[in-house]
Design a protein around this motif. Structure first.
Motif, PDB file in Angstrom:
ATOM      1  N   ILE A  38       0.843  -1.208   0.000  1.00 47.03           N
ATOM      2  CA  ILE A  38       0.000   0.000   0.000  1.00 47.03           C
ATOM      3  C   ILE A  38       0.873   1.251   0.000  1.00 47.03           C
ATOM      4  N   LYS A  39       1.938   1.255   0.799  1.00 45.35           N
ATOM      5  CA  LYS A  39       2.835   2.405   0.858  1.00 45.35           C
ATOM      6  C   LYS A  39       3.493   2.664  -0.498  1.00 45.35           C
ATOM      7  N   VAL A  40       3.894   1.582  -1.146  1.00 44.44           N
ATOM      8  CA  VAL A  40       4.522   1.727  -2.466  1.00 44.44           C
ATOM      9  C   VAL A  40       3.507   2.225  -3.489  1.00 44.44           C
TER      10      VAL A  40
ATOM     11  N   GLU B 260       3.592   9.341   2.821  1.00 42.72           N
ATOM     12  CA  GLU B 260       4.439  10.184   3.667  1.00 42.72           C
ATOM     13  C   GLU B 260       3.610  11.075   4.592  1.00 42.72           C
ATOM     14  N   LEU B 261       2.346  11.272   4.238  1.00 43.80           N
ATOM     15  CA  LEU B 261       1.462  12.086   5.076  1.00 43.80           C
ATOM     16  C   LEU B 261       0.963  11.324   6.294  1.00 43.80           C
ATOM     17  N   LEU B 262       1.198   9.996   6.312  1.00 42.37           N
ATOM     18  CA  LEU B 262       0.722   9.173   7.430  1.00 42.37           C
ATOM     19  C   LEU B 262       1.889   8.478   8.129  1.00 42.37           C
ATOM     20  N   THR B 263       3.012   9.146   8.234  1.00 38.53           N
ATOM     21  CA  THR B 263       4.204   8.533   8.843  1.00 38.53           C
ATOM     22  C   THR B 263       3.982   8.187  10.316  1.00 38.53           C
ATOM     23  N   GLU B 264       3.170   8.978  11.010  1.00 41.92           N
ATOM     24  CA  GLU B 264       2.926   8.710  12.430  1.00 41.92           C
ATOM     25  C   GLU B 264       2.196   7.390  12.609  1.00 41.92           C
ATOM     26  N   LYS B 265       1.136   7.186  11.806  1.00 34.31           N
ATOM     27  CA  LYS B 265       0.384   5.923  11.909  1.00 34.31           C
ATOM     28  C   LYS B 265       1.224   4.756  11.419  1.00 34.31           C
TER      29      LYS B 265
ATOM     30  N   TYR C  73      -5.476   2.832   8.643  1.00 34.56           N
ATOM     31  CA  TYR C  73      -4.439   3.406   7.774  1.00 34.56           C
ATOM     32  C   TYR C  73      -4.888   3.375   6.316  1.00 34.56           C
ATOM     33  N   VAL C  74      -5.434   2.224   5.894  1.00 35.35           N
ATOM     34  CA  VAL C  74      -5.904   2.074   4.513  1.00 35.35           C
ATOM     35  C   VAL C  74      -7.036   3.055   4.224  1.00 35.35           C
ATOM     36  N   GLU C  75      -7.978   3.174   5.169  1.00 35.88           N
ATOM     37  CA  GLU C  75      -9.108   4.087   4.969  1.00 35.88           C
ATOM     38  C   GLU C  75      -8.640   5.532   4.849  1.00 35.88           C
ATOM     39  N   GLU C  76      -7.685   5.916   5.712  1.00 37.51           N
ATOM     40  CA  GLU C  76      -7.192   7.295   5.684  1.00 37.51           C
ATOM     41  C   GLU C  76      -6.419   7.598   4.401  1.00 37.51           C
ATOM     42  N   ILE C  77      -5.565   6.650   3.973  1.00 36.33           N
ATOM     43  CA  ILE C  77      -4.778   6.905   2.765  1.00 36.33           C
ATOM     44  C   ILE C  77      -5.670   6.877   1.532  1.00 36.33           C
ATOM     45  N   ASP C  78      -6.727   6.062   1.577  1.00 38.97           N
ATOM     46  CA  ASP C  78      -7.676   6.041   0.466  1.00 38.97           C
ATOM     47  C   ASP C  78      -8.439   7.367   0.402  1.00 38.97           C
TER      48      ASP C  78
ATOM     49  N   THR D 263      -8.473  10.012  -2.639  1.00 41.69           N
ATOM     50  CA  THR D 263      -9.701  10.551  -3.233  1.00 41.69           C
ATOM     51  C   THR D 263      -9.679  12.078  -3.229  1.00 41.69           C
ATOM     52  N   GLU D 264      -9.297  12.656  -2.097  1.00 42.42           N
ATOM     53  CA  GLU D 264      -9.224  14.115  -2.004  1.00 42.42           C
ATOM     54  C   GLU D 264      -8.181  14.677  -2.961  1.00 42.42           C
TER      55      GLU D 264
END
Length: 304
Positions: free
Chosen positions: A67-69, A76-81, A119-124, A128-129
């Motif tokens: 997913i990261k790749v 990179e916007l979700l490095t904390e999670k 994590y998947v929901e947030e990156i998705d 979308t945004e």
């Protein structure tokens, strides 16, 4: 009898002892055999559970890396999670290696799975945004391009209109007519002639056209008549006294007149009088009419 019984008792004791030992051995064998089987079953069960948990953890981490790749810079916007996921995964690995309680590890793994799902929901959502922003940006760029094009068109139209107005806001003449004349008698009507030896005046008449775009006021008009075969301009005298400025240069003039222009069409006549004793030259005369910044028109006539 008593002696015989007394002699038999030791043997009976050994038989009884052996029987007791046999029972104890059998019981021990059965007990430890069952216990060892139980221990072996628990060991196998533990190993299976360990493999299952490890497989689940590896699958989760592999999916997380994919997913990261796939999402690239968005991850990179979700490095904390991402750090939370990796820290929990490391903790679960330690629990599996230490053969901790299966239920404890399973709870930890389920918690990690929920974090990975978030994590998947947030990156998705970020994807979308981001796509929406890209589409909006594309639309904005298209609108800007269209606006720039419209502005350029407006500029071109404005420049063309300005040029048109500038071109239109100038004096124009028409019906320009030059001729040579003489008079049969003093104060008689003039007679047009083509004979050089009869000429007394050179007259040029034209209509200064109406134009509401030009401010009303006095307008000086200059007439230049070129002598045939010489290019020399007929002029009352030499020097700047009989010259006017035209686009940065001095031009000699033959005659001039000032018109009190009021935006209406007006007939203008400019006259050149031959000095007594002068004779007109035979040939073709070129006549030009000027203002200080514009050549209004030209004509010609010929004397024989």
């Amino acid at each position: 009898m008593n002696d015989i019984e007394t002699q038999k008792n030791p043997l009976s004791k050994w038989v009884i002892l052996l029987a007791v030992l046999a029972v104890i051995f059998l019981a021990t064998t059965l007990y430890f055999g069952f216990f060892a089987k139980q221990v072996n079953q628990e060991f196998v069960k533990t190993m299976v559970e360990k493999e299952y948990l490890q497989t689940e953890l590896d699958s989760l981490l592999n999916a997380h890396e994919r997913i990261k790749v796939e999402y690239g810079s968005l991850s990179e916007l979700l490095t904390e999670k991402d750090s939370v996921i990796l820290a929990n995964a490391a903790e679960i690995k330690k629990l599996i290696a230490s053969q901790a309680d299966y239920r404890q590890i399973k709870r930890q793994l389920e918690r990690l799975q929920n974090i990975a799902k978030e994590y998947v929901e947030e990156i998705d959502q970020l994807f979308t945004e981001n796509q929406q922003l890209k589409e909006e940006n594309k639309q904005v760029k298209a609108q800007l391009t269209e606006s720039k094009r419209e502005i350029e068109v407006i500029k071109e139209e404005k420049a063309e209109l300005s040029h048109t107005i500038s071109s239109a806001a100038v004096h124009q003449i028409y019906n320009i007519y030059s001729r040579a004349v003489y008079f049969k008698n003093r104060n008689d009507d003039e007679v047009v002639t083509e004979k050089a030896n009869r000429v007394k005046q050179l007259k040029t008449t034209f209509i200064l056209g109406a134009n509401s775009l030009i401010p009303a006021g006095p307008v000086t008009v200059y007439c230049r008549i070129a002598v045939p075969g010489t290019g020399r301009i007929l002029t009352p005298g030499a020097g700047n006294a009989f010259a006017f400025d035209f686009q940065g240069q001095k031009l000699q003039y033959t005659a001039k007149t000032t018109v009190n222009y009021d935006n209406r069409a007006e007939t203008v006549t400019i006259v050149w009088d031959l000095v007594d004793g002068d004779k007109a030259v035979k040939g073709k005369y070129l006549v030009q009419i000027y203002t200080e910044n514009l050549l209004l028109g030209e004509t010609s006539f010929e004397l024989k």
